[in-house]
Design an enzyme around this catalytic site. Structure first.
Site, PDB file in Angstrom:
ATOM      1  N   ILE A  61       0.826  -1.204   0.000  1.00 16.42           N
ATOM      2  CA  ILE A  61       0.000   0.000   0.000  1.00 16.42           C
ATOM      3  C   ILE A  61       0.866   1.263   0.000  1.00 16.42           C
ATOM      4  CG2 ILE A  61      -0.168   0.166   2.528  1.00 16.42           C
ATOM      5  CD1 ILE A  61      -3.151   0.896   2.147  1.00 16.42           C
ATOM      6  N   LYS A  62       2.117   1.132   0.424  1.00 20.66           N
ATOM      7  CA  LYS A  62       2.990   2.296   0.557  1.00 20.66           C
ATOM      8  C   LYS A  62       3.419   2.883  -0.787  1.00 20.66           C
ATOM      9  CE  LYS A  62       3.289   2.285   5.112  1.00 20.66           C
ATOM     10  NZ  LYS A  62       2.801   3.383   5.961  1.00 20.66           N
ATOM     11  N   ASP A  63       3.212   2.143  -1.876  1.00 22.27           N
ATOM     12  CA  ASP A  63       3.504   2.719  -3.194  1.00 22.27           C
ATOM     13  C   ASP A  63       2.699   3.998  -3.406  1.00 22.27           C
ATOM     14  OD1 ASP A  63       5.046   0.489  -3.585  1.00 22.27           O
ATOM     15  OD2 ASP A  63       4.081  -0.126  -5.446  1.00 22.27           O
TER      16      ASP A  63
END
Length: 477
Positions: A61-63
């Protein structure tokens, strides 16, 4: 459920809905991740959905926030061409920053706590990021705390930009403008609760702000590891002393500036063991390979669902891919070493044997196998000695020093020495212990620089090393 969600797996309609023309860049694949309904778990009266953020190109999700923070820094002039991006990260934000920043020509320096998985570190380095490992057992204010170390690097590096996911407003903005609208659309505007974890707070705050505007009935639910200060703070209003936890990427020993805890309607503290079992169940029941934090989220989501007295629609996340945790969460021996596995306890030395011969877990070598075979088996299994078994009977022990003593010497003939049989190098004068003996019996063995060989009567049980004893003492608290 709408008709397009009922397309059979592999059907033309189901396949074509996922086909697109070629993308210009892998960065165009960030976001628009799928949602799957979980049907193999007991969800009470509720329907539970899970958004597969593991489908982002960097695997997490950090993308989303990496793309948002770099774009904002470029727009605001904080990040110049050829500049350096520095971040304190549990790994995934660093992966996102490297995924986005390195193709743009930025240098990436990441400060990572030493409890992070080997796969994350290898992934970061393979992308071209510079990884600085630091301690995970110290808190904010200590010079080796990962955020403090990152700030020091920024101060000492000309042209450096500190991404600072914990306070950067572009972090929650990414979820408010992309993740939230995607979920709202995928669940057709009908959603009662979102279960999130807090690492930096961006997911909670961004989604909380979005759903407060478009769907006020949607509750934000916090999944927090036991040891983190966040869930207890929400429940009691008091800041407790932080403990320790094994789950990566969520839980904190402080309240990040980006974390608006006032948005949380309910919070759950989830033990590490429960998280690990849940994420393994997610793979075995639903075929979804997820990381350790997803186990925490799933456990909290299931508890929330089972507590409801009316039907609700709930969503949570696969925050990252389980590929990053194959040497941890999905390694039975690692779980056992951490005290996180379901294991029968005997109350004797058998409890310290990590690779039991009875269960077929012992890594061993035969006396007529080559020393090269023995060396390779040690390397692959990350052990420094092997029992030597002949037709199931223990006949010796061979360790690294035995192999080295046998193969050392002139280059000529070295490969012949490596191909020599294990019996020529092994130690056959063995001192054994009975499983019924106490821990005190191990110390004289270790003082002789030997490994403890455990028998139960005439039956070989396995080996105990110093690290096995240390792990046992650490767990017994």
């Amino acid at each position: 459920m709408s008709e397009h969600r009922k397309a059979a797996p592999g059907s033309p309609d189901g396949a074509l809905s996922r086909l697109r023309p070629p993308y210009a860049s892998v960065l165009d694949l960030i976001g628009q991740t799928p949602v799957v309904e979980l049907t193999k778990f007991d969800t009470g009266k509720c329907r539970l959905f899970i958004k597969l953020e593991s489908q982002n190109p960097g695997g997490s999700i950090k993308d989303r926030i990496a793309l948002s923070m770099i774009a904002a820094a470029e727009k605001e002039g904080k990040l110049k061409r050829g500049g350096t991006i520095v971040e304190a990260t549990a790994g995934n934000t660093g992966l996102g920053l490297a995924q986005v920043g390195i193709p743009k020509g930025y240098r990436i320096i990441l400060v990572v706590p030493d409890k992070m998985s080997r796969e994350k570190i290898q992934h970061l380095r393979a992308l071209g990021a510079e990884v600085r490992m630091t301690r995970s057992d110290v808190g904010k204010g200590h010079p080796e705390y990962y955020q403090d170390m990152a700030e020091k690097i920024v101060a000492e590096t000309p042209g450096a930009f500190y991404a600072n996911q914990f306070a950067n407003p572009a972090n929650p903005l990414a979820h408010e403008t992309t993740t939230g609208p995607e979920i709202f659309s995928q669940l057709e505007g009908n959603l009662d609760a979102v279960v999130v974890g807090v690492g930096s707070g961006g997911t909670l705050t961004g989604l909380g702000r979005y759903f407060a505007k478009v769907s006020p009935k949607t509750e934000m639910v916090l999944a927090d590891p036991v040891g983190s200060v966040l869930a207890p703070l929400i429940k009691t209003g008091k800041m407790e002393e932080a403990g320790s936890w094994t789950v990566e990427g969520i839980g904190e020993d402080f309240v990040p500036p980006n974390a608006d805890l006032s948005l949380v309607k309910k919070a759950y503290s989830i033990p590490d063991k429960q998280s690990m079992l849940a994420v393994r169940d997610l793979l075995s029941k639903e075929g979804i390979l997820a990381g350790s934090s997803s186990g925490t989220l799933l456990s909290a989501a299931l508890r929330y669902c089972r507590e409801q007295t009316v039907a609700k629609r709930v969503v949570t996340f696969v925050c990252d891919s389980g590929n990053k945790y194959l040497s941890k969460v999905f390694d039975d021996f690692w779980l056992a070493e951490q005290g996180l596995a379901e294991q029968e306890q005997h109350g004797d030395l058998r409890d310290l044997v990590m690779r039991s011969h009875r269960t077929g877990d012992t890594v061993y070598v035969g006396p007529d196998e080559s020393l090269l075979n023995a060396y390779g088996r040690m390397r692959r299994s990350d052990v420094s000695q092997l029992p030597v078994l002949d037709e199931g009977k223990l006949v010796g022990i061979v360790d690294e020093s035995d192999i080295l003593a046998k193969v050392d010497g002139p280059y000529d003939g070295r490969w012949d020495r490596f191909n020599g049989p294990v019996r020529t190098a092994m130690t056959s004068n063995l001192h054994t212990l009975q499983a019924s003996q106490t821990l005190d019996a191990l110390l004289p063995v270790f003082d002789r620089n030997e490994v403890a060989i455990i028998f139960d009567g005439d039956e070989f049980v396995g080996l105990i090393t110093r690290i096995d004893l240390i792990n046992h003492l650490r767990r017994a608290r």
